[in-house]
Design a protein around this motif. Structure first.
Motif, PDB file in Angstrom:
ATOM      1  N   LYS A 261       0.946  -1.351  -0.114  1.00  0.00           N
ATOM      2  CA  LYS A 261       0.028   0.130   0.023  1.00  0.00           C
ATOM      3  C   LYS A 261       0.897   1.302  -0.081  1.00  0.00           C
ATOM      4  CE  LYS A 261      -4.081   1.999   2.510  1.00  0.00           C
ATOM      5  NZ  LYS A 261      -4.608   2.154   1.335  1.00  0.00           N
ATOM      6  N   GLY A 262       1.344   1.577  -1.225  1.00  0.00           N
ATOM      7  CA  GLY A 262       2.316   2.718  -1.316  1.00  0.00           C
ATOM      8  C   GLY A 262       3.602   2.104  -1.705  1.00  0.00           C
ATOM      9  N   GLY A 263       4.618   2.852  -2.046  1.00  0.00           N
ATOM     10  CA  GLY A 263       5.939   2.431  -1.979  1.00  0.00           C
ATOM     11  C   GLY A 263       6.287   1.763  -3.440  1.00  0.00           C
ATOM     12  N   ASP A 264       5.610   1.901  -4.696  1.00  0.00           N
ATOM     13  CA  ASP A 264       5.973   1.715  -6.006  1.00  0.00           C
ATOM     14  C   ASP A 264       7.565   2.175  -6.227  1.00  0.00           C
ATOM     15  OD1 ASP A 264       3.795   0.410  -6.477  1.00  0.00           O
ATOM     16  OD2 ASP A 264       2.964   1.546  -8.044  1.00  0.00           O
ATOM     17  N   GLU A 265       8.313   1.403  -6.968  1.00  0.00           N
ATOM     18  CA  GLU A 265       9.549   2.031  -6.845  1.00  0.00           C
ATOM     19  C   GLU A 265      10.335   1.866  -8.223  1.00  0.00           C
ATOM     20  OE1 GLU A 265      11.174  -0.155  -2.559  1.00  0.00           O
ATOM     21  OE2 GLU A 265      11.835  -0.678  -4.480  1.00  0.00           O
ATOM     22  N   LEU A 266      11.213   2.670  -8.619  1.00  0.00           N
ATOM     23  CA  LEU A 266      12.001   2.707  -9.652  1.00  0.00           C
ATOM     24  C   LEU A 266      13.508   2.436  -9.352  1.00  0.00           C
ATOM     25  CD1 LEU A 266      13.118   3.236 -12.489  1.00  0.00           C
ATOM     26  CD2 LEU A 266      13.540   5.474 -11.922  1.00  0.00           C
ATOM     27  N   ASN A 267      14.186   1.232  -9.543  1.00  0.00           N
ATOM     28  CA  ASN A 267      15.375   0.858  -9.169  1.00  0.00           C
ATOM     29  C   ASN A 267      16.719   0.688 -10.315  1.00  0.00           C
ATOM     30  OD1 ASN A 267      15.060   0.164  -6.168  1.00  0.00           O
ATOM     31  ND2 ASN A 267      13.325  -1.346  -7.052  1.00  0.00           N
ATOM     32  N   LEU A 268      17.822   1.236  -9.880  1.00  0.00           N
ATOM     33  CA  LEU A 268      18.692   0.868 -10.679  1.00  0.00           C
ATOM     34  C   LEU A 268      19.216  -0.479 -10.185  1.00  0.00           C
ATOM     35  CD1 LEU A 268      21.253   1.546 -12.529  1.00  0.00           C
ATOM     36  CD2 LEU A 268      22.228   2.789 -10.816  1.00  0.00           C
ATOM     37  N   VAL A 269      19.258  -1.603 -10.987  1.00  0.00           N
ATOM     38  CA  VAL A 269      19.606  -2.699 -10.442  1.00  0.00           C
ATOM     39  C   VAL A 269      21.078  -3.096 -10.584  1.00  0.00           C
ATOM     40  CG1 VAL A 269      19.086  -5.220 -10.835  1.00  0.00           C
ATOM     41  CG2 VAL A 269      17.311  -3.491 -11.406  1.00  0.00           C
ATOM     42  N   ILE A 270      21.748  -3.368  -9.478  1.00  0.00           N
ATOM     43  CA  ILE A 270      23.229  -3.457  -9.435  1.00  0.00           C
ATOM     44  C   ILE A 270      23.385  -4.939  -8.933  1.00  0.00           C
ATOM     45  CG2 ILE A 270      25.295  -2.855  -8.676  1.00  0.00           C
ATOM     46  CD1 ILE A 270      23.947  -0.001  -8.156  1.00  0.00           C
ATOM     47  N   GLN A 271      24.143  -5.643  -9.623  1.00  0.00           N
ATOM     48  CA  GLN A 271      24.609  -7.084  -9.287  1.00  0.00           C
ATOM     49  C   GLN A 271      24.743  -7.334  -7.801  1.00  0.00           C
ATOM     50  OE1 GLN A 271      27.752  -8.845 -11.517  1.00  0.00           O
ATOM     51  NE2 GLN A 271      26.940 -10.857 -10.988  1.00  0.00           N
ATOM     52  N   ASN A 272      24.486  -8.218  -7.228  1.00  0.00           N
ATOM     53  CA  ASN A 272      24.450  -8.721  -5.715  1.00  0.00           C
ATOM     54  C   ASN A 272      24.113  -7.408  -4.593  1.00  0.00           C
ATOM     55  OD1 ASN A 272      25.927 -10.806  -6.535  1.00  0.00           O
ATOM     56  ND2 ASN A 272      27.828  -9.732  -6.716  1.00  0.00           N
ATOM     57  N   ASN A 273      23.274  -6.686  -5.134  1.00  0.00           N
ATOM     58  CA  ASN A 273      22.739  -5.757  -4.254  1.00  0.00           C
ATOM     59  C   ASN A 273      21.275  -6.402  -3.709  1.00  0.00           C
ATOM     60  OD1 ASN A 273      23.590  -2.206  -4.330  1.00  0.00           O
ATOM     61  ND2 ASN A 273      24.919  -3.877  -4.907  1.00  0.00           N
ATOM     62  N   ASN A 274      20.770  -5.760  -2.564  1.00  0.00           N
ATOM     63  CA  ASN A 274      19.696  -6.182  -1.758  1.00  0.00           C
ATOM     64  C   ASN A 274      18.603  -4.976  -1.735  1.00  0.00           C
ATOM     65  OD1 ASN A 274      17.632  -7.076   0.020  1.00  0.00           O
ATOM     66  ND2 ASN A 274      18.978  -8.454   1.315  1.00  0.00           N
ATOM     67  N   TYR A 275      17.751  -5.178  -2.218  1.00  0.00           N
ATOM     68  CA  TYR A 275      16.739  -3.982  -2.278  1.00  0.00           C
ATOM     69  C   TYR A 275      15.360  -4.019  -1.103  1.00  0.00           C
ATOM     70  CZ  TYR A 275      19.046  -2.923  -6.380  1.00  0.00           C
ATOM     71  OH  TYR A 275      19.894  -2.491  -7.327  1.00  0.00           O
ATOM     72  N   TYR A 282       8.866   1.860   1.260  1.00  0.00           N
ATOM     73  CA  TYR A 282       8.313   3.192   1.651  1.00  0.00           C
ATOM     74  C   TYR A 282       6.660   2.765   1.745  1.00  0.00           C
ATOM     75  CZ  TYR A 282      12.618   5.475   1.510  1.00  0.00           C
ATOM     76  OH  TYR A 282      14.160   5.946   1.664  1.00  0.00           O
ATOM     77  N   GLY A 283       6.250   1.826   1.375  1.00  0.00           N
ATOM     78  CA  GLY A 283       4.874   1.501   1.679  1.00  0.00           C
ATOM     79  C   GLY A 283       4.534   1.093   2.947  1.00  0.00           C
ATOM     80  N   VAL A 314       4.750   7.449  -3.282  1.00  0.00           N
ATOM     81  CA  VAL A 314       3.870   7.035  -2.169  1.00  0.00           C
ATOM     82  C   VAL A 314       2.533   8.215  -2.213  1.00  0.00           C
ATOM     83  CG1 VAL A 314       3.285   7.132   0.370  1.00  0.00           C
ATOM     84  CG2 VAL A 314       5.580   6.229  -0.645  1.00  0.00           C
ATOM     85  N   PRO A 315       1.544   8.018  -2.411  1.00  0.00           N
ATOM     86  CA  PRO A 315       0.702   6.924  -2.703  1.00  0.00           C
ATOM     87  C   PRO A 315       1.305   6.248  -3.899  1.00  0.00           C
ATOM     88  CG  PRO A 315      -0.842   8.504  -2.153  1.00  0.00           C
ATOM     89  CD  PRO A 315       0.493   9.170  -2.352  1.00  0.00           C
ATOM     90  N   SER A 316       1.374   4.966  -4.113  1.00  0.00           N
ATOM     91  CA  SER A 316       1.570   3.990  -5.478  1.00  0.00           C
ATOM     92  C   SER A 316       0.651   4.363  -6.349  1.00  0.00           C
ATOM     93  CB  SER A 316       1.490   2.621  -5.080  1.00  0.00           C
ATOM     94  OG  SER A 316       0.445   2.205  -4.540  1.00  0.00           O
ATOM     95  N   ILE A 317       1.009   3.926  -7.534  1.00  0.00           N
ATOM     96  CA  ILE A 317       0.148   4.173  -8.888  1.00  0.00           C
ATOM     97  C   ILE A 317      -0.157   2.975  -9.729  1.00  0.00           C
ATOM     98  CG2 ILE A 317       0.777   6.548  -9.300  1.00  0.00           C
ATOM     99  CD1 ILE A 317       2.791   5.680 -11.350  1.00  0.00           C
ATOM    100  N   GLY A 318       0.422   1.893  -9.158  1.00  0.00           N
ATOM    101  CA  GLY A 318       0.190   0.333  -9.884  1.00  0.00           C
ATOM    102  C   GLY A 318       1.052   0.344 -11.128  1.00  0.00           C
ATOM    103  N   ILE A 319       2.309   0.722 -10.731  1.00  0.00           N
ATOM    104  CA  ILE A 319       3.438   0.736 -12.011  1.00  0.00           C
ATOM    105  C   ILE A 319       3.341  -0.582 -12.539  1.00  0.00           C
ATOM    106  CG2 ILE A 319       5.551   0.294 -10.829  1.00  0.00           C
ATOM    107  CD1 ILE A 319       6.639   3.104 -11.952  1.00  0.00           C
ATOM    108  N   SER A 320       3.687  -0.493 -14.021  1.00  0.00           N
ATOM    109  CA  SER A 320       3.692  -1.763 -14.794  1.00  0.00           C
ATOM    110  C   SER A 320       4.882  -1.835 -15.474  1.00  0.00           C
ATOM    111  CB  SER A 320       2.348  -1.995 -15.725  1.00  0.00           C
ATOM    112  OG  SER A 320       2.132  -0.908 -16.304  1.00  0.00           O
ATOM    113  N   SER A 321       4.734  -1.767 -17.014  1.00  0.00           N
ATOM    114  CA  SER A 321       6.084  -1.869 -17.635  1.00  0.00           C
ATOM    115  C   SER A 321       6.857  -0.762 -17.769  1.00  0.00           C
ATOM    116  CB  SER A 321       5.522  -2.155 -19.006  1.00  0.00           C
ATOM    117  OG  SER A 321       5.149  -3.198 -19.166  1.00  0.00           O
TER     118      SER A 321
END
Length: 416
Positions: A261-275, A282-283, A314-321
């Motif tokens: 409930k909230g907390g849709d994310e955009l992430n830069l994906v880096i090897q061996n990182n934990n998100y 944030y949700g 926050v609030p989230s928007i139901g992010i998809s592609s």
């Protein structure tokens, strides 16, 4: 007397049916699953009136070109060909492929299931081999699987989900894929409705759920040709909830994922990182009426050495592609530019939008983002080539799918 007897018999039948349905929901789901798999898809060639939406620096012109009520898993079109909507290759989540506006049932194994919002989640293409990520069920075991569509051969199967069947939700599976160098990267979410045993899998390296995964293309081809028995799956990053979209700019990988409930994310994906999921977000957990307890989750990623998102909504928007911006936007902004789609959203912030992210030169920070709402379109996928790279026609227009609506053409005009 006869009418009273008939009414009494009808009432008893209704009570028995209600009790049976309540006590045996899995049998009802199995029945629905069967009929959904064979249900005919209605697809229509249309040309709707233009709808104009005003963004900050330009207008978005939207036009429906195909009527289709199904949820789409992947849509491909060759980058080097002039656009002809009849030549779109549309994979539906329900297990069909549509070409030349004609449907064909895909060659899927018996364990393929539409239960718990299951279905095909993405399609990976290697050397003309089409591979589907699907949800599966055998007895009380729910799992994910990679299946070769040419013959239904299973290439990979995950472990069973630990939650009770009623708490599994394959909407949470994701997913998307990209090609980078010699690898296929694809996302696999935690199929959850709310915080549960499935959520914990994102931190458990014995499970593939809640991860960005990668496989050598060479190994996939060897598996298809029966040259190896087991695919070597590498966990590239973990701690993801529902990584729905995946794309790249040069060698940098980006994902968008649904928060709770909230907390849709955009992430830069880096090897061996934990998100961080489910230990940091944030949700908040869903409210009690939706199966949760409504409690907040720690938002401090850095305290536990988790990777912070580039941006949390926050609030989230139901992010998809997620994909790169079309060239006309890229040329206008002259910055690294990503575009995402969104589904419903919620009563705090509606979805039905395109989202434009502008990144700094190092692609480590979001300098700006803009949400452009497109009325009530439930936007799910971009039309891409087989490598999941955005397709643009000769006029710079792009094409997207919208649930319960169809395929829409989006043009960006009147830049200011």
């Amino acid at each position: 007397m006869k009418k009273i007897f008939i009414a009494f018999f009808w009432l008893i039948s209704v009570i028995i049916a209600a009790v049976y349905t309540y006590e045996n929901p899995e049998k009802i789901e199995s029945l629905k699953d069967y009929f959904k798999k064979i249900e005919k898809i209605e697809i229509t060639n249309v040309e709707s009136e233009n709808s104009i939406y005003i963004a900050n620096s330009f207008e978005v012109n939207s036009k429906k070109i195909i009527e289709l009520k199904e949820k789409v898993a992947f849509i491909s079109y060759p980058s080097d060909q002039k656009f002809n909507k009849n030549k779109l290759k549309i994979y539906t989540q329900s297990g069909f492929v549509i070409e030349n506006l004609k449907q064909k049932k895909l060659n899927l194994p018996k364990f393929f299931t539409l239960q718990r919002n299951g279905g095909i989640k993405t399609v990976i293409t290697i050397d003309k081999n089409n591979i589907a990520l699907i949800s599966g069920k055998e007895k009380n075991c729910f799992f994910a699987s990679l299946v070769l569509l040419q013959n239904g051969k299973e290439l990979l199967r995950t472990k069973c989900l630990p939650e009770k069947p009623k708490n599994n939700d394959f909407n949470g599976l994701g997913s998307s894929n990209i090609h980078l160098d010699d690898f296929i990267y694809f996302s696999l979410g935690t199929p959850e409705k709310f915080l549960s045993k499935n959520s914990q899998l994102a931190q458990n390296d014995d499970y593939l759920f809640g991860k960005i995964l990668r496989i050598k293309k060479e190994d996939i081809v060897k598996k298809i040709n029966n040259e190896i028995e087991i695919l070597n799956i590498e966990i590239y990053s973990k701690g993801h909830r529902v990584p729905q979209g995946l794309t790249k700019i040069n060698k940098s990988i980006f994902s968008v994922e649904h928060g709770p409930k909230g907390g849709d994310e955009l992430n830069l994906v880096i090897q061996n990182n934990n998100y961080g999921w489910p230990l940091a977000s944030y949700g908040t957990n869903y409210l009690e009426e939706n199966g949760g307890d409504g409690k907040s989750i720690s938002s401090n990623h850095e305290l536990n050495n988790f990777k912070e998102p580039l941006l949390a909504l926050v609030p989230s928007i139901g992010i998809s592609s997620l994909n790169k911006c079309p060239n006309n936007l890229q040329n206008y902004y002259k910055k690294n530019c990503l575009m995402a789609l969104s589904l419903y959203g919620n009563n705090l912030r509606k979805g039905n939008s395109i989202i434009i992210f502008l990144l700094n030169a190092k692609m480590t920070k979001v300098d700006s983002f803009e949400i452009v709402k497109l009325n009530d379109l439930i936007l799910r996928h971009f039309v891409t080539n087989d490598l999941n790279e955005l397709y643009e026609d000769e006029n710079g227009s792009i094409y997207v799918s919208a649930d319960k609506s169809g395929i829409h053409k989006l043009s960006f005009l009147k830049f200011r």
